[in-house]
Design an enzyme around this catalytic site. Structure first.
Site, mmCIF file in Angstrom:
data_model
loop_
_atom_site.group_PDB
_atom_site.id
_atom_site.type_symbol
_atom_site.label_atom_id
_atom_site.label_comp_id
_atom_site.label_asym_id
_atom_site.label_seq_id
_atom_site.Cartn_x
_atom_site.Cartn_y
_atom_site.Cartn_z
ATOM 1 N N ASP A 36 0.812 -1.215 0.000
ATOM 2 C CA ASP A 36 0.000 0.000 0.000
ATOM 3 C C ASP A 36 0.851 1.273 0.000
ATOM 4 O OD1 ASP A 36 -2.379 -1.207 -0.227
ATOM 5 O OD2 ASP A 36 -3.183 -0.630 1.732
ATOM 6 N N ASP A 287 -10.420 38.466 -33.256
ATOM 7 C CA ASP A 287 -9.724 37.187 -33.350
ATOM 8 C C ASP A 287 -10.455 36.070 -32.608
ATOM 9 O OD1 ASP A 287 -7.755 38.318 -34.858
ATOM 10 O OD2 ASP A 287 -6.361 38.611 -33.195
ATOM 11 N N GLY A 422 -5.396 23.335 -33.073
ATOM 12 C CA GLY A 422 -6.170 22.431 -33.918
ATOM 13 C C GLY A 422 -6.460 23.043 -35.272
ATOM 14 N N LEU A 423 -6.753 24.344 -35.287
ATOM 15 C CA LEU A 423 -6.968 25.034 -36.559
ATOM 16 C C LEU A 423 -5.694 25.015 -37.397
ATOM 17 C CD1 LEU A 423 -8.637 26.832 -38.456
ATOM 18 C CD2 LEU A 423 -7.865 28.810 -37.117
#
Length: 533
Positions: A36, A287, A422-423
Site C-alpha cells: 500500500d 480574433d 487544432g486550426l
C-alpha cells in the site's frame, strides 16, 4: 467499490494522506499491508514534492495475519512518535487492513503517547478520496479548535473600529489541482479588498494554527469537496459565515470579491473597475470569433466542473453540450447547473461511461481530468485539464493558478490554445500536398531551402480514383456498411479533424438509409447538404 483500470478517486485513506502531507507537525500512522506504500508515488513523482509524505505504514505481510497484527500496529505507532516527534498523530487503516478489524483508534489510546492522537474511521468500501480528505480535515478542526468553542448563544465580538477583517482560507491540500497557486492568488486579492488571512488550512497549517481558526471573522471555502463539512461546523460553533462564491473566471471572481467585501465592510468596486485580466478584452476581440459557438464537454470534480461551465458559456461564448462530475456528494449542485445549459447531467465515476457520452456529444473541446485527456486523444478531440485527478504536467513549476483574475488568464490560454493549434493542424493538413508544405519540402525558414527542395524527389501524382471507385470490389456487400471511394476519403480529410468523425458517421448513415454501398465525393456533399437543412 469497483474493480477498474482507472479511477477518479482513490480510497479514503489517500484523502487522509493528502491532508496530513499538506500540514506541518502532523504524522499519519496507517495500518496497511505491504504494497500500500504505492501512495507515496502520488506525491513524490506526480506532485514532485521534495520529501515523502509524513506517513508510517505498518506494512504487515501474509505471515503476520496468523500473529499479533495489533501489536505490530502499536509498535509502529511508538516508533513513528520516537522518530518524528510530531505535534499530533493521525491513526487509521487502509481498505485491506480494515478487514482485520484491529481498531487503530483503541490501540492508539492504549499506547498512551504524550501527543494528541486523532483517530480516523474511514469506511473504505462505501466512501472515496475526497470524502476521506473532508472527514480528516473536519476531525482535525474539531480536535484542535473545539477547545475554544464559546458557550452556546455567545455573540461574536465586533471588530474594533479601523481593524481589518480576517478570513480563513479552507480546503487546499497536497495533490490538489493548482491549490498552491490558488492560495497565493486569492491571498493577494483578499489583501486588495482589505482582508487579512488568519489561517490557511490544511495546506501549510500546524495543529496550533487550527486552534486559531475561530479568531477569523469569516471563512473562505476554496474547495467545498474538502472544506465544506469543516466550514459548516465552524459556522455552528463560532458563528463564522462562509464565502460560497467560487473565484474562477471573471464573473466568479467578481461575485467572490463582492461577497467578501460585504462581510468585511469594504468597497470592492475600485478593485473591480481595473480587472487585471486579458480574458474579457480578448473574448470580445475579432480574433476570438473563431471560438464562438464551439461545442464543449465538461467533466471533473463538481466545483471545477460547474465553474468551468460558467466560464465557457458566459465568458468565451462556447456551447456546453455535456456537464458531469464524479463527486456524487455534490450531485444536486451539478444537476442545478446542468439545467442552465439545457444538458443532461452526468453523475458517474465510470470513465468508460464518460467516454461514451463524449463520443455521443461530438464536442470540439473537452474540459476534464487526466482520464478525459486520454479519452479525447483517442477520439481526436482537443482537451484541457480542469480538475483532479491529474498527472505531472498539471503541477507546473511556474505560477499558474486557476482562481482569481490571473487564473482567468491561465484558463483562457489553457482552453483556447488547443483549439487554435487544432486550426493550425487542420490548415497544414489541407495544404500538405502543396509544393511548399509537403513532407519532403525543406523548412522555409532555413537557408538553402530552395536548393534542398529542388533536390527532393517530386511528389507522386495521386492515382486516378474513378477506376478504383468503379470496380465492384470497392463496394460493400449487400446489407453491410458502405465503403469509401479513395477520392471521397481524400475529400473527407479536408474536413477539420475535430468534426471529421461526425462527418464520417453522418455520411455513412446517409448512405445506408439510401442503400448506397459506395460513398463518393457526391455522396459526401449530398449528406452535408442533407444534415445542414
Amino acid at each position: 467499490m469497483q474493480l477498474t483500470v482507472w479511477t477518479y478517486e482513490g480510497p479514503p485513506h489517500v484523502g487522509a494522506m493528502r491532508v496530513a502531507t499538506a500540514m506541518e507537525g502532523v504524522h499519519y500512522v496507517l495500518h496497511a499491508p505491504q504494497g500500500d506504500t504505492y501512495a507515496d508515488l502520488l506525491f513524490t513523482m506526480i506532485e514532485r514534492r521534495s520529501k515523502r509524505p509524513p506517513v508510517t505504514y505498518t506494512t504487515f505481510q501474509a505471515r503476520d495475519l496468523g500473529g499479533d497484527t495489533a501489536g505490530l500496529f502499536q509498535a509502529s505507532l511508538r516508533a513513528a512518535y520516537e522518530r518524528f516527534r510530531p505535534q499530533a498523530l493521525l491513526v487509521g487503516a487502509s481498505c485491506t487492513a480494515e478487514l482485520i478489524q484491529d481498531d487503530p483508534a483503541g490501540l492508539a489510546r492504549a499506547t498512551g503517547l504524550p501527543v494528541p492522537v486523532v483517530p480516523l474511521e474511514l469506511p473504505s468500501y462505501q466512501r472515496k478520496e475526497n470524502w476521506g480528505a473532508a472527514e480528516t480535515f473536519y476531525q482535525l478542526v474539531r480536535a484542535f479548535a473545539g477547545a475554544k468553542v464559546p458557550p452556546p448563544g455567545t455573540k461574536r465580538p465586533a471588530r474594533a473600529p479601523g481593524e481589518r477583517a480576517r478570513a480563513n482560507l479552507l480546503g487546499p491540500t497536497a495533490l490538489g489541482f493548482r491549490h498552491r497557486d490558488d492560495v497565493q492568488e486569492i491571498t493577494h486579492l483578499l489583501g486588495r479588498l482589505g482582508v487579512d488571512v488568519n489561517v490557511v488550512a490544511p495546506l501549510g497549517a500546524t495543529p496550533a494554527d487550527l486552534a486559531r481558526l475561530g479568531e477569523a471573522d469569516f471563512n473562505v471555502v476554496l474547495y467545498p469537496e474538502i472544506a465544506g463539512i469543516a466550514a459548516s461546523w465552524l459556522h455552528r460553533s463560532f458563528g463564522q459565515p462562509a464565502v460560497k462564491a467560487v473565484p474562477i473566471g471573471i464573473g466568479g471572481t467578481c461575485d467572490f470579491a463582492r461577497e467578501v467585501a460585504a462581510l468585511a465592510g469594504t468597497d470592492p468596486e475600485p478593485i473591480l473597475a481595473e480587472i487585471p485580466s486579458r480574458l474579457p478584452w480578448y473574448s470580445r476581440s475579432v480574433d476570438s470569433t473563431y471560438l464562438t459557438g464551439k461545442r464543449v464537454f465538461i467533466f471533473g470534480d463538481a466545483m471545477h466542473a460547474i465553474a468551468a461551465a460558467r466560464v465557457a458559456s458566459e465568458e468565451l461564448g462556447f456551447q456546453v453540450v455535456g456537464l458531469g462530475t464524479y463527486s456524487r456528494e455534490f450531485a444536486r449542485d451539478l444537476r442545478e447547473a446542468a439545467k442552465r445549459y439545457d444538458v443532461e447531467p452526468l453523475i458517474t465515476d465510470d470513465y468508460l461511461e464518460v467516454e461514451a457520452k463524449i463520443a455521443e456529444a461530438h464536442p470540439e473541446l473537452v474540459l476534464g481530468t487526466q482520464m478525459e485527456r486520454h479519452t479525447a486523444k483517442r477520439l481526436g478531440v482537443p482537451c484541457a485539464v480542469i480538475s483532479a485527478p491529474v498527472h505531472v504536467q498539471d503541477f507546473p513549476a511556474r505560477y499558474a493558478p486557476v482562481m482569481g483574475f490571473e487564473g482567468a488568464n491561465v484558463l483562457f490560454d489553457t482552453w483556447v490554445h488547443p483549439l487554435m493549434m487544432g486550426l493550425e493542424e487542420h490548415l497544414l493538413t489541407m495544404f500538405r500536398e502543396d509544393f511548399e508544405f509537403h513532407d519532403a519540402a525543406a523548412p522555409s525558414h532555413l537557408g538553402g531551402a530552395v536548393e534542398r527542395r529542388a533536390e527532393s524527389p517530386p511528389m507522386p501524382s495521386p492515382a486516378p480514383a474513378v477506376a478504383v471507385a468503379a470496380t465492384p470490389a470497392a463496394a460493400s456487400p449487400p446489407g453491410g456498411p458502405p465503403s469509401w471511394a479513395p477520392d471521397a476519403e481524400r475529400e473527407l480529410q479536408k474536413i477539420p479533424f475535430f468534426v471529421r468523425g461526425k462527418a464520417r458517421r453522418n455520411t455513412e448513415r446517409f448512405a445506408q438509409e439510401r442503400g448506397v454501398s459506395l460513398i463518393t465525393v457526391e455522396t459526401l456533399y449530398d449528406a452535408k447538404a442533407h444534415y445542414a437543412r
